[in-house]
Motif scaffolding. Sequence first.
Motif: not given
Length: 313
Positions: A9-14, A52-56
């Motif tokens: 799981p990721c939340y704002n992890e860029e 942030d750009k986590t999904w990108e």
Amino acid sequence: MSIVYFVIPCYNEEQVLPETVKRLTVKLGSMIESGIASPESHMLFVDDGSRDKTWELIEGYHRENPLVGGVKLAHNRGHQNALLAGLMTARKYADCAISLDADLQDDIEVLDQFVRQFQDGCDVVYGVRSKRETDTFFKRNTALAFYRVMKTLGVDLVYNHADYRLMSRRALDALADYRETNLFLRGIVPLIGFRSGTVTYERHERFAGKSKYPLKKMISFALDGITSFSVKPLKIIANLGVLVSVLSILGLLYALISYFTGNAVAGWTAIVCSIWLLGGIQLLCIGVLGGYIGKIYNEVKDRPRYLIEEELR
């Protein structure tokens, strides 16, 4: 060989994601080369509505790295729901899924041990911390207090275990039958009851970025766990009500004696009795009851726990 999925799981992890992908790629690659994991194994990153750009970044790594997959939730639903979304996606393709955090605090060098225990017949393998030296004094002692309280309330938890665990497809199928909206996976997974094992590890410092569990969220998470798995707080309220009633009767007798002996100011008796009987205890009890009613309210609405906007395979 087993098809193994890492669910992250990721939340704002860029800030941490590049290093996470790098290390997990090396680890999963070595597991595939050694024959522990099938070449069809993957890393599944779940974006929990990051700002942030986590999904990108996940999309970019997916194009470059055949081991990287992704799931994007339509909006932020919290760590537990994001983890569940990843596990339910992984169970369609994997023989087993290992959940771990994106911040590299979970020791990835023990991932082989998880899979070996699965291949030896365990449906659930728990990652258990061998020590808590990296925690602050406050966090270490509050965590220990939390486990003691949960045990006292009759909740079956694995001591010093968070969400670093392996689950087989059979265990994931069983998990899918648990439909509650108020998710507390640390309490639900032990209820499944299949054969389980443990792997001990040392938890590292966060590689980069900020913790997604500040004190406020930690307290909320603990309260969710307590009220989702135990009705003992309601029984405590009932016992407290009996105790307060007895004390209030004694207080009433004292106030009446003071009144008839002329040692009380006019109006003092009624004020004292009402405050002792109907004061803060009632507010406390109403608050606890309200917490349970709120959970019932969320459950009966039966809204989706998460919505998947996009999936990368």
